[in-house]
Design an enzyme around this catalytic site. Sequence first.
Site: not given
Length: 287
Positions: A162, A237, A130
């Site tokens: 992802d 992330s 992402h």
Amino acid sequence: MAVQTGLGEPRGPWFISPELDLHGRPRWDGAGPDGGPARRRPGGLALAALAVVALSTVSGAVAGGVVAGRDTAPGPAAASAAPVPAELVTAAGKTVPGVVSVLVGGAGGASATGSGFAVDDQQHIITNDHILAKGRGGSVTVELPDGRRFAAEVVGREPRSDLAVLRVPPSAGLAALPLAKPGATRVGEPVLAVGSPLGLPGTVTAGIVSALDRQVRLGDNRHTAVQTDASINPGNSGGPLVNARGEVVGVNTAIATIDGNGSIGIGFAIPIEQVQQTADTIIGKGG
């Protein structure tokens, strides 16, 4: 999906609890059997109460400190914080050198930042897909712990998982992080989340494995995730969640929030079993 409010970007695909509606509010059941008013689901009420308790505790502590400072003489020095387990200090020292910042610049001013980590001696780096998606396919730059920057090749992407794999030149000299053995992660064991939250590289936060095989919805897909209370913030992330031995047990991906009010100690990481399988597939296809 409705646009959510929250911590800012990038912070991972939005997680929505089954007990919350698309706006992050506790769901209401339909009308009762007697046609009476709808009722909140117990789970949603518990989550809402959790937020209230946390805020009340902090506010009370601050207010108490102010009153004590005004009306009483200084008391004995506060007890020092409990010492950090030596194994976590060692694990942090081993992990930080292999964790990088990922910077993506796309067309139209779109950009995104996140984290990643080296997975082998070929300078392959695992991160979240992402981050690349938010950068709209722009050029990818990797910043090393020592401040050096390298243009990164996108070896491959797997949006449904992802996950994405990057590669930097051999001159980067990144040390690969060891991966935990499949099925070895246990609920309650201490873990560290390492990454670049809010653009602060080499940040380490500690917690425990709160749950395994947690079914969550990330974006448009449902995933099985490792749940942790280690603080995960925007920019984490793609970074590793490691155990006390410095082995990667998952890839930090998302957090749960209530009404977009920030971290409530519920973070999610893609399990290492899925990470390894997906990365091997991508590297096998892309070289």
